[in-house]
Design a protein around this motif. Structure first.
Motif, PDB file in Angstrom:
ATOM      1  N   ALA A 294      13.736  13.571  -6.806  1.00 13.08           N
ATOM      2  CA  ALA A 294      13.955  12.812  -5.560  1.00 13.08           C
ATOM      3  C   ALA A 294      12.704  12.036  -5.167  1.00 13.08           C
ATOM      4  CB  ALA A 294      14.358  13.777  -4.440  1.00 13.08           C
ATOM      5  N   CYS A 295      11.557  12.665  -5.321  1.00  8.61           N
ATOM      6  CA  CYS A 295      10.291  11.997  -5.001  1.00  8.61           C
ATOM      7  C   CYS A 295      10.084  10.790  -5.917  1.00  8.61           C
ATOM      8  CB  CYS A 295       9.139  12.995  -5.152  1.00  8.61           C
ATOM      9  SG  CYS A 295       7.533  12.364  -4.639  1.00  8.61           S
ATOM     10  N   MET A 296      10.362  10.976  -7.201  1.00  8.71           N
ATOM     11  CA  MET A 296      10.197   9.877  -8.161  1.00  8.71           C
ATOM     12  C   MET A 296      11.130   8.712  -7.844  1.00  8.71           C
ATOM     13  SD  MET A 296       9.737  12.123 -11.653  1.00  8.71           S
ATOM     14  CE  MET A 296       9.642  10.725 -12.776  1.00  8.71           C
ATOM     15  N   ALA A 297      12.334   9.016  -7.365  1.00 11.84           N
ATOM     16  CA  ALA A 297      13.272   7.953  -7.014  1.00 11.84           C
ATOM     17  C   ALA A 297      12.716   7.104  -5.872  1.00 11.84           C
ATOM     18  CB  ALA A 297      14.622   8.557  -6.629  1.00 11.84           C
TER      19      ALA A 297
ATOM     20  N   ALA B 168       0.854  -1.194   0.000  1.00 10.06           N
ATOM     21  CA  ALA B 168       0.000   0.000   0.000  1.00 10.06           C
ATOM     22  C   ALA B 168       0.883   1.235   0.000  1.00 10.06           C
ATOM     23  CB  ALA B 168      -0.925   0.004   1.220  1.00 10.06           C
ATOM     24  N   GLY B 169       0.621   2.105  -0.936  1.00 14.39           N
ATOM     25  CA  GLY B 169       1.396   3.346  -1.009  1.00 14.39           C
ATOM     26  C   GLY B 169       0.539   4.473  -1.549  1.00 14.39           C
ATOM     27  N   ALA B 170       0.936   5.680  -1.233  1.00 16.32           N
ATOM     28  CA  ALA B 170       0.249   6.860  -1.768  1.00 16.32           C
ATOM     29  C   ALA B 170       1.310   7.866  -2.179  1.00 16.32           C
ATOM     30  CB  ALA B 170      -0.695   7.453  -0.729  1.00 16.32           C
ATOM     31  N   MET B 171       0.996   8.596  -3.218  1.00 16.24           N
ATOM     32  CA  MET B 171       2.009   9.507  -3.756  1.00 16.24           C
ATOM     33  C   MET B 171       1.390  10.603  -4.611  1.00 16.24           C
ATOM     34  SD  MET B 171       1.589   6.552  -5.567  1.00 16.24           S
ATOM     35  CE  MET B 171       2.872   5.403  -5.103  1.00 16.24           C
TER      36      MET B 171
ATOM     37  N   ASP C 216       6.898  14.520 -13.212  1.00 14.18           N
ATOM     38  CA  ASP C 216       7.547  14.910 -14.462  1.00 14.18           C
ATOM     39  C   ASP C 216       8.505  16.071 -14.191  1.00 14.18           C
ATOM     40  OD1 ASP C 216       7.279  14.764 -17.628  1.00 14.18           O
ATOM     41  OD2 ASP C 216       7.391  16.865 -17.019  1.00 14.18           O
ATOM     42  N   PRO C 217       9.814  15.804 -14.300  1.00 18.08           N
ATOM     43  CA  PRO C 217      10.778  16.869 -13.997  1.00 18.08           C
ATOM     44  C   PRO C 217      10.613  18.115 -14.868  1.00 18.08           C
ATOM     45  CG  PRO C 217      11.857  14.731 -13.979  1.00 18.08           C
ATOM     46  CD  PRO C 217      10.470  14.493 -14.500  1.00 18.08           C
TER      47      PRO C 217
ATOM     48  N   ALA D 275      -3.231  10.974 -13.319  1.00 12.34           N
ATOM     49  CA  ALA D 275      -3.432  10.613 -11.914  1.00 12.34           C
ATOM     50  C   ALA D 275      -3.214   9.114 -11.693  1.00 12.34           C
ATOM     51  CB  ALA D 275      -4.834  11.016 -11.471  1.00 12.34           C
ATOM     52  N   PHE D 276      -3.508   8.329 -12.703  1.00 13.12           N
ATOM     53  CA  PHE D 276      -3.291   6.886 -12.625  1.00 13.12           C
ATOM     54  C   PHE D 276      -1.913   6.506 -13.184  1.00 13.12           C
ATOM     55  CE2 PHE D 276      -7.788   7.579 -12.604  1.00 13.12           C
ATOM     56  CZ  PHE D 276      -8.300   6.607 -11.775  1.00 13.12           C
ATOM     57  N   LEU D 277      -1.626   7.024 -14.353  1.00 12.49           N
ATOM     58  CA  LEU D 277      -0.507   6.472 -15.114  1.00 12.49           C
ATOM     59  C   LEU D 277       0.849   7.036 -14.727  1.00 12.49           C
ATOM     60  CD1 LEU D 277      -2.126   6.126 -18.627  1.00 12.49           C
ATOM     61  CD2 LEU D 277      -1.910   4.434 -16.790  1.00 12.49           C
ATOM     62  N   SER D 278       0.890   8.237 -14.207  1.00 12.52           N
ATOM     63  CA  SER D 278       2.184   8.784 -13.823  1.00 12.52           C
ATOM     64  C   SER D 278       2.780   7.979 -12.657  1.00 12.52           C
ATOM     65  CB  SER D 278       2.039  10.276 -13.478  1.00 12.52           C
ATOM     66  OG  SER D 278       3.272  10.931 -13.495  1.00 12.52           O
ATOM     67  N   PRO D 279       2.024   7.732 -11.583  1.00 14.06           N
ATOM     68  CA  PRO D 279       2.583   6.878 -10.520  1.00 14.06           C
ATOM     69  C   PRO D 279       2.841   5.438 -10.968  1.00 14.06           C
ATOM     70  CG  PRO D 279       0.748   8.173  -9.686  1.00 14.06           C
ATOM     71  CD  PRO D 279       0.745   8.341 -11.183  1.00 14.06           C
ATOM     72  N   VAL D 280       1.912   4.858 -11.723  1.00 15.95           N
ATOM     73  CA  VAL D 280       2.067   3.455 -12.119  1.00 15.95           C
ATOM     74  C   VAL D 280       3.337   3.279 -12.953  1.00 15.95           C
ATOM     75  CG1 VAL D 280       1.103   1.661 -13.614  1.00 15.95           C
ATOM     76  CG2 VAL D 280      -0.360   2.809 -11.943  1.00 15.95           C
ATOM     77  N   ASN D 281       3.556   4.163 -13.899  1.00 16.01           N
ATOM     78  CA  ASN D 281       4.748   4.038 -14.741  1.00 16.01           C
ATOM     79  C   ASN D 281       6.020   4.380 -13.973  1.00 16.01           C
ATOM     80  OD1 ASN D 281       4.146   3.249 -17.657  1.00 16.01           O
ATOM     81  ND2 ASN D 281       2.534   4.747 -17.235  1.00 16.01           N
ATOM     82  N   THR D 282       5.947   5.335 -13.057  1.00 14.46           N
ATOM     83  CA  THR D 282       7.124   5.662 -12.245  1.00 14.46           C
ATOM     84  C   THR D 282       7.491   4.484 -11.348  1.00 14.46           C
ATOM     85  OG1 THR D 282       6.534   7.995 -12.283  1.00 14.46           O
ATOM     86  CG2 THR D 282       8.087   7.296 -10.569  1.00 14.46           C
ATOM     87  N   MET D 283       6.483   3.816 -10.806  1.00 11.01           N
ATOM     88  CA  MET D 283       6.745   2.656  -9.942  1.00 11.01           C
ATOM     89  C   MET D 283       7.406   1.520 -10.718  1.00 11.01           C
ATOM     90  SD  MET D 283       3.264   2.358  -7.639  1.00 11.01           S
ATOM     91  CE  MET D 283       3.691   0.751  -6.952  1.00 11.01           C
ATOM     92  N   HIS D 284       7.001   1.325 -11.968  1.00 12.25           N
ATOM     93  CA  HIS D 284       7.410   0.113 -12.692  1.00 12.25           C
ATOM     94  C   HIS D 284       8.566   0.318 -13.655  1.00 12.25           C
ATOM     95  CE1 HIS D 284       3.531  -1.125 -11.063  1.00 12.25           C
ATOM     96  NE2 HIS D 284       4.046  -2.333 -11.090  1.00 12.25           N
ATOM     97  N   GLY D 285       8.800   1.528 -14.084  1.00 11.18           N
ATOM     98  CA  GLY D 285       9.876   1.718 -15.049  1.00 11.18           C
ATOM     99  C   GLY D 285       9.650   0.837 -16.263  1.00 11.18           C
TER     100      GLY D 285
END
Lengths: 281, 71
Positions: free
Chosen positions: A33-36, A7-10, A15-16, A134-144
């Protein structure tokens, strides 16, 4: 027996270049830094070998026109498409490089929907609504470049008054937890958006945040004190620019009484960026 | 003030490229027949996103209509 394994929230504009334009070098440095941290959260999520990822987020008046604005909506079907916007501006441009189609976890989504109606949650459903940043930015950042597990997108109406109450969102999260527990799957859940930005949704106040209120929310989440969070008012969230915390309330209901661990918190004029993970037993 | 009229117009400007082109060419003609107050009509004709936001236009729309967005 099923289990919520992550479970995570962000924050969800990850996007830099966006933050470089909005906040200069400090914006680029902080969102990077947040994205890392979010990427590291994604690695921990992948290590659980999950069957599905529930994503609780809001629509920025993209998927739903003023034809209908659902309070809570479950995306069903087999795949979901990325929202496309010609000549995209601002946060819409964040989507441009992302994959266009994502698999859905049809069985889990259907169970959340159908058992939700049985339990008294008058959920909306959609077979067609696309998903935005709202969905895809975190999902793609999490998975690379790693494969993304089947998704269950869930929308919360965070912006168009009247919104669902924080208490209702929390209770819906409890419902999600019950559905997961009754199923056979290992499931992750993320809530996106925030923390404070765009108070009162006023253009004149773009650039204001409420760090004091953010820290109060974080304190309660870290301490596992969910009752004061359930008692928040929608007006309070509107005034402080915490509209998207309604998404987080769904997650809190799903994991209560788990305690949060802050992975990143960074103040910017435009928004206070955050990445938070819950310790699950 | 009509929250619906203002926001459905913003939504159409964002999503309907042909309508947006007509608006950019001749805003008054594009807005003809829409149920807007005089203040709302004037704000759209002036492309005044701050005023449109004050009149009830949702922030995420006034920040994302291509070519007209306020930042």
């Amino acid at each position: 027996m099923g289990k919520i394994v992550f479970a995570g929230a962000m924050s969800h504009v990850l996007d830099p270049d966006y933050y470089q334009r909005a906040c200069g070098d400090d914006g680029r440095q902080k969102v990077t830094a947040c994205m890392a941290e979010i990427a590291r959260m994604g690695e921990r999520f992948t290590a659980t070998r999950p069957d599905a990822l529930i994503v609780v987020a809001d629509d920025h008046l993209n998927a739903f026109s003023f034809n209908a604005v659902p309070a809570l909506c479950v995306r069903i079907g087999r795949t979901v498409q990325r929202m496309k916007q010609d000549h995209a501006e601002a946060f819409d441009a964040v989507l441009d490089h992302m994959p266009e189609e994502y698999p859905l976890h049809e069985d889990l989504a259907n169970q959340i929907l159908e058992k939700g109606l049985d339990a008294g949650f008058d959920l909306a459903m959609s077979w067609e609504a696309p998903v935005d940043h709202a969905f895809l930015s975190p999902v793609n950042t999490m998975h690379g470049t790693r494969p993304i597990p089947p998704l269950v997108p869930i929308w919360v109406n965070s912006f168009v008054a009247p919104q669902p109450t924080p208490r209702r969102c929390f209770d819906f999260g409890r419902h999600i937890a019950r559905v997961v527990a009754a199923g056979p799957w290992k499931v992750g859940i993320i809530a996106t958006g925030g923390l404070s930005h765009f108070p009162e949704l006023s253009l004149l106040r773009v650039g204001e945040t409420d760090t004091v209120f953010d820290r109060k929310l974080i304190h309660w989440m870290e301490a596992g004190k969910h009752e004061p969070l359930r008692n928040l008012g929608v007006d309070e969230l509107h005034k402080t620019g915490e509209h998207e915390f309604l998404n987080w309330m769904v997650l809190l209901g799903a994991v209560t009484p788990a305690r949060a661990q802050v992975r990143y918190f960074g103040e910017l004029p435009r928004i206070n960026l955050a990445a938070v993970e819950w310790s699950l037993s | 003030m009509s929250r619906y009229a203002v926001n459905s117009l913003l939504y159409r400007l964002k999503k309907d490229q042909d309508f947006r082109a007509r608006f950019e060419t001749d805003a008054r003609a594009a807005l003809a027949g829409l149920d807007l107050t005089d203040a709302e009509r004037a704000a759209f004709e002036a492309r005044d996103m701050r005023k449109i936001n004050e009149l009830g236009g949702y922030l995420h729309l006034v920040m994302s209509v291509p070519g007209l967005a306020a930042h």
